[in-house]
Scaffold this active site. Sequence first.
Site, mmCIF file in Angstrom:
data_model
loop_
_atom_site.group_PDB
_atom_site.id
_atom_site.type_symbol
_atom_site.label_atom_id
_atom_site.label_comp_id
_atom_site.label_asym_id
_atom_site.label_seq_id
_atom_site.Cartn_x
_atom_site.Cartn_y
_atom_site.Cartn_z
ATOM 1 N N ASP A 50 0.868 -1.169 0.000
ATOM 2 C CA ASP A 50 0.000 0.000 0.000
ATOM 3 C C ASP A 50 0.914 1.232 0.000
ATOM 4 O O ASP A 50 2.095 1.133 0.376
ATOM 5 C CB ASP A 50 -0.876 -0.030 1.256
ATOM 6 C CG ASP A 50 -1.661 1.249 1.459
ATOM 7 O OD1 ASP A 50 -2.339 1.671 0.516
ATOM 8 O OD2 ASP A 50 -1.578 1.821 2.570
ATOM 9 N N LEU A 51 0.401 2.370 -0.419
ATOM 10 C CA LEU A 51 1.216 3.585 -0.440
ATOM 11 C C LEU A 51 0.989 4.449 0.796
ATOM 12 O O LEU A 51 1.792 4.435 1.722
ATOM 13 C CB LEU A 51 0.939 4.390 -1.722
ATOM 14 C CG LEU A 51 1.440 3.772 -3.034
ATOM 15 C CD1 LEU A 51 1.061 4.640 -4.224
ATOM 16 C CD2 LEU A 51 2.955 3.556 -3.002
ATOM 17 N N ASP A 52 -0.095 5.194 0.838
ATOM 18 C CA ASP A 52 -0.318 6.160 1.917
ATOM 19 C C ASP A 52 -0.432 5.492 3.279
ATOM 20 O O ASP A 52 -1.197 4.551 3.471
ATOM 21 C CB ASP A 52 -1.583 6.971 1.630
ATOM 22 C CG ASP A 52 -1.454 7.779 0.348
ATOM 23 O OD1 ASP A 52 -0.643 8.715 0.324
ATOM 24 O OD2 ASP A 52 -2.152 7.452 -0.630
ATOM 25 N N THR A 106 -2.976 0.387 -4.283
ATOM 26 C CA THR A 106 -3.335 1.668 -3.685
ATOM 27 C C THR A 106 -4.734 2.112 -4.079
ATOM 28 O O THR A 106 -5.276 1.674 -5.103
ATOM 29 C CB THR A 106 -2.311 2.748 -4.123
ATOM 30 O OG1 THR A 106 -2.681 4.015 -3.573
ATOM 31 C CG2 THR A 106 -2.242 2.858 -5.639
ATOM 32 N N GLY A 107 -5.293 2.994 -3.291
ATOM 33 C CA GLY A 107 -6.555 3.603 -3.644
ATOM 34 C C GLY A 107 -6.381 4.758 -4.623
ATOM 35 O O GLY A 107 -7.347 5.244 -5.199
ATOM 36 N N LYS A 118 -8.610 -5.154 -2.910
ATOM 37 C CA LYS A 118 -7.195 -5.412 -3.153
ATOM 38 C C LYS A 118 -6.888 -6.908 -3.046
ATOM 39 O O LYS A 118 -6.055 -7.430 -3.773
ATOM 40 C CB LYS A 118 -6.333 -4.633 -2.160
ATOM 41 C CG LYS A 118 -6.329 -3.130 -2.358
ATOM 42 C CD LYS A 118 -5.385 -2.460 -1.358
ATOM 43 C CE LYS A 118 -5.382 -0.950 -1.507
ATOM 44 N NZ LYS A 118 -4.434 -0.302 -0.573
ATOM 45 N N ASP A 162 -2.358 -0.364 6.184
ATOM 46 C CA ASP A 162 -2.617 0.380 7.419
ATOM 47 C C ASP A 162 -4.091 0.721 7.652
ATOM 48 O O ASP A 162 -4.457 1.136 8.744
ATOM 49 C CB ASP A 162 -1.826 1.692 7.416
ATOM 50 C CG ASP A 162 -2.396 2.710 6.421
ATOM 51 O OD1 ASP A 162 -2.480 2.384 5.222
ATOM 52 O OD2 ASP A 162 -2.774 3.810 6.857
ATOM 53 N N ASN A 209 -9.213 -0.302 3.752
ATOM 54 C CA ASN A 209 -9.178 -0.749 2.359
ATOM 55 C C ASN A 209 -8.072 -1.775 2.106
ATOM 56 O O ASN A 209 -7.978 -2.330 1.016
ATOM 57 C CB ASN A 209 -9.009 0.443 1.403
ATOM 58 C CG ASN A 209 -7.726 1.211 1.624
ATOM 59 O OD1 ASN A 209 -7.228 1.320 2.744
ATOM 60 N ND2 ASN A 209 -7.186 1.777 0.562
#
Length: 276
Positions: free
Chosen positions: A14-16, A48-49, A200, A223, A226
């Site tokens: 995941d990114l953020d 990622t979203g 995901k 985190d 999602n």
Amino acid sequence: MVTNINKQHMIVLDLDGTSLYDWKTMKDETVNTIQELKEKGHIVIIATGRPYRASKQFYEQMGLDTPMINYNGALVHHPFDQNFKQIKQHIPTNAIMDVFESQNKHISNAFCEIGDHVFLYKEDDSINSLLHAEGASLYVGDFKETLWDDPNGFIILAEKGKGQLVENYIEDKYKDIIGHRNWGGDHQDIIEVFTPQTCKGIAIKELAKQYGVQREQVIAFGDASNDLGMLEYAGLGVAMHNASDEVKQVADTITKSPNTEHGVAEFLQDYFNLNN
């Protein structure tokens, strides 16, 4: 549970709040760790979203050459392989219009996307960071006049304290057609609307199948809510130190450090014995 570190792994990031230090920065410690694992033959996937245009820089920074999961699984594509069979999910426009119009008194703003076309109900500088509008075409106004097709997803900004009312309406009328979740914490009134197939975990399962990677060799980091689907699917689901309690309860393990202290890099270095 992943056990054999000598086998090829699929590492899903995941990114953020996970692999990024902040909204727009991935630190060298993380980049260098990922590149070392790539050189050892492991497969690294971004999930990622964000839209592709807002995640492309990190894909390039890590030197990836794999498919990417955007919009939380509503789009699975390969930036470099035109023959890759994309996976796309779309929300029925009629359902979106009904939710927006029926709950309009509880909604302060909303936006959605079709590719690199962003549709915004009304301009508001306070939500610009959510739009990732740089590199996109922006259309502002009544969705009945601007939205021409089914979007990947839909973000509703409810009036303070009214988010649950909007979610209740979606649940009562569209339970089997569209899903919903609020962003939690300080963002309880931001509601994300998506298809039941947008997950995901579903996307990762398909990519693992394509690469011939067993579920036990998939490691996923996340985190937020999602990320639940992919942490549940992965052989090793890793919650960030800064993750929500909901995510920590689902995960197999938790990083020692948060995203702001190289939590992903530290975990991978220890797990794959990169410092030995």
